[in-house]
Scaffold this motif. Structure first.
Motif, short mmCIF file in Angstrom:
data_model
loop_
_atom_site.label_atom_id
_atom_site.label_comp_id
_atom_site.label_asym_id
_atom_site.label_seq_id
_atom_site.Cartn_x
_atom_site.Cartn_y
_atom_site.Cartn_z
N LEU A 283 0.84 -1.19 0.00
CA LEU A 283 0.00 0.00 0.00
C LEU A 283 0.88 1.25 0.00
N ASN A 284 0.54 2.21 -0.84
CA ASN A 284 1.23 3.50 -0.79
C ASN A 284 0.38 4.50 0.01
N PHE A 285 -0.87 4.69 -0.41
CA PHE A 285 -1.79 5.47 0.42
C PHE A 285 -3.20 4.99 0.22
N TRP A 286 -4.06 5.37 1.15
CA TRP A 286 -5.40 4.82 1.14
C TRP A 286 -6.47 5.89 1.07
N LYS A 287 -6.21 7.04 1.65
CA LYS A 287 -7.27 8.04 1.71
C LYS A 287 -6.81 9.36 1.12
N ILE A 288 -7.69 10.01 0.39
CA ILE A 288 -7.40 11.37 -0.05
C ILE A 288 -8.54 12.27 0.43
N SER A 289 -8.17 13.52 0.71
CA SER A 289 -9.23 14.43 1.19
C SER A 289 -9.84 15.16 0.01
N THR A 297 -7.35 3.96 -3.10
CA THR A 297 -6.17 3.21 -2.72
C THR A 297 -5.15 3.22 -3.84
N PHE A 298 -3.89 3.45 -3.49
CA PHE A 298 -2.83 3.36 -4.49
C PHE A 298 -1.71 2.52 -3.92
N GLY A 299 -1.17 1.64 -4.75
CA GLY A 299 -0.06 0.81 -4.28
C GLY A 299 0.49 -0.02 -5.42
N ARG A 300 1.04 -1.17 -5.06
CA ARG A 300 1.65 -2.05 -6.06
C ARG A 300 1.24 -3.48 -5.79
N ILE A 301 1.11 -4.24 -6.84
CA ILE A 301 0.96 -5.69 -6.71
C ILE A 301 2.00 -6.28 -7.65
#
Ligand code: AMP
Ligand code: MG
Length: 416
Positions: A283-289, A297-301
């Motif tokens: 996981l890179n980040f999960w919440k944006i305001s 959600t942004f990340g890598r698989i």
């Protein structure tokens, strides 16, 4: 939990990223694709140049006339008054006059026709009187403007006419063709896998049960990806089941540069994307305001980048435009834009908003009677109301600290 039901102040989460922070995190974690392919001019629309383009020749390749008219020598013209010359031939576009002009000679020329080396003036046909082989015109017309296009006045041999990272549009294709280039090297297309998640979803063309709806996010994403000129791998609808989601995401990661899922990223009891990502990815980040779009959600698989977009259709569209598109541009090797074209318009509606997160409302932008820009909101702005997007031609960008807008106030808008 859907994101429009939690737009009260208690929703404000100091740990969530601002849109700009999220964008920076995304851009910083992506590297442009390295593979290059050669494409002909008819195939390269909207692709991204892989290398600089150096002009292999001058454009235009010869001195030519900018007008239909008559070519002559400046040295044959009086300082003022009328010029009287003999018309001795013609140079048409594609059929050059082969001789130099002699004293007091003129030739008839068409736009684009080669000029004799010693012809340095073209007078417009509309400004000249021709009687048989005699030509008369007022020299001030010739002195005002010569209507001669110099060789290389557009592009010179060796000029760098385009930089790597340039998106190829119709104007760029015209430039490449004018240089005689049959094609160019572009970055390969990004491969993007998409899936929808939700037990309530059915494919269009399938009859929904009483508790089901049509999947509209995947057709929307397919269209957005088509527009972005990337390859779309459609993985269909995935049930709200962590094993099925895990399997689909792993399959996606094996084939795609980037994966986009919609739905199931929030904290409801059927939202599994976050826990599956913790399990098989990073996981890179999960919440944006940002509204719409808060649980993003942004990340890598494995080697693939991953976006978990919120399920609400408006959120999917807006977060794609605000965050996925810049990511695809970076992946595709496009140079970052120097600026984003935001306009200021006078708002004609009352906009309601809570402070604490940036909000994009959907609007209709138009020109007022005095040439001023006016914007009106497209009705209800809940993130399930797709018609608010389909009627819109712009997004109204309300900053985090805004507590709403009264009619007559200025707002920033992004044309869509
Ligand atoms: P979720 O993010 O899964 O909680 O979904 C939020 C809302 O978006 C719910 O009302 C879902 O039914 C709806 N939704 C989720 N995915 C889609 C989709 N692919 N097409 C249309 N609506 C969707
Ligand atoms: Mg869901």
């Amino acid at each position: 939990m859907s994101d429009e039901t939690v737009d009260c102040q208690s929703d404000y989460d100091p740990n969530s990223l601002s849109l700009q922070q999220a964008r920076t995190r995304i851009i910083d974690s992506l590297a442009p694709l390295q593979q290059v392919q050669w494409l002909s001019l008819s195939e390269c629309l909207n692709r991204v140049l892989a290398q600089n383009v150096e002009a292999p020749r001058d454009v235009p390749p010869y001195r030519n006339s900018a007008m239909d008219g008559f070519a002559c020598r400046a040295c044959d013209l009086p300082e003022s008054g009328e010029a009287h010359l003999d018309i001795v031939g013609e140079s048409l576009a594609g059929h050059a006059y082969q001789k130099p002009l002699l004293a007091n000679q003129a030739i008839c020329v068409t736009t684009g026709a080669v000029l004799p080396d010693n012809a340095d003036v073209v007078v417009m046909q509309e400004r000249s009187i021709r009687t048989d082989t005699k030509l008369t015109f007022n020299v001030t017309d010739a002195q005002n403007k010569s209507f001669v296009r110099q060789r290389g006045s557009d592009t010179r041999l060796g000029d760098i006419v385009m930089l790597a990272g340039q998106r190829i549009g119709p104007a760029q294709i015209a430039v490449l063709a004018s240089l005689g280039l049959t094609g160019i090297n572009v970055i390969r297309r990004a491969r993007v896998a998409i899936l929808s998640t939700g037990d309530e979803l059915v494919e269009v063309g399938t009859a929904p049960a009483a508790d089901q709806i049509y999947d509209s996010n995947r057709p929307a994403l397919t269209a957005l990806l088509q527009k972005a000129q990337v390859e779309c791998i459609d993985l269909g609808i995935c049930a709200d089941n962590p094993d099925a989601i895990r399997e689909t995401l792993l399959k996606a990661a094996a084939n795609a540069d980037l994966i986009i899922s919609s739905g199931g990223v929030s904290v409801g009891q059927a939202d599994y994307l976050r826990s599956v990502l913790d399990d098989i990815g990073e996981l890179n980040f999960w919440k944006i305001s940002v509204k719409p779009g808060r649980p993003l959600t942004f990340g890598r698989i494995e080697k693939a980048h991953y976006f978990g977009l919120p399920g609400n259709p408006v959120s999917t569209l807006v977060t794609f435009q605000q965050l996925v598109e810049p990511a695809l541009n970076k992946l595709s090797g496009e140079r970052e834009k120097d600026f984003e074209l935001a306009l200021t318009a006078r708002c004609e509606s009352t906009l309601t908003k809570q402070a604490g997160r940036q909000e994009f409302q959907r609007g209709v932008l138009r020109e007022g009677d005095a040439g001023e820009l006016l914007v009106e909101v497209t009705g209800a702005q809940d993130s399930h109301i797709l018609s608010s997007v389909s009627r819109a031609n712009c997004l109204i960008d309300l900053p985090s600290d805004s507590r709403g807008v009264a009619p007559g106030e200025n707002v920033r808008v992004y044309p869509l």
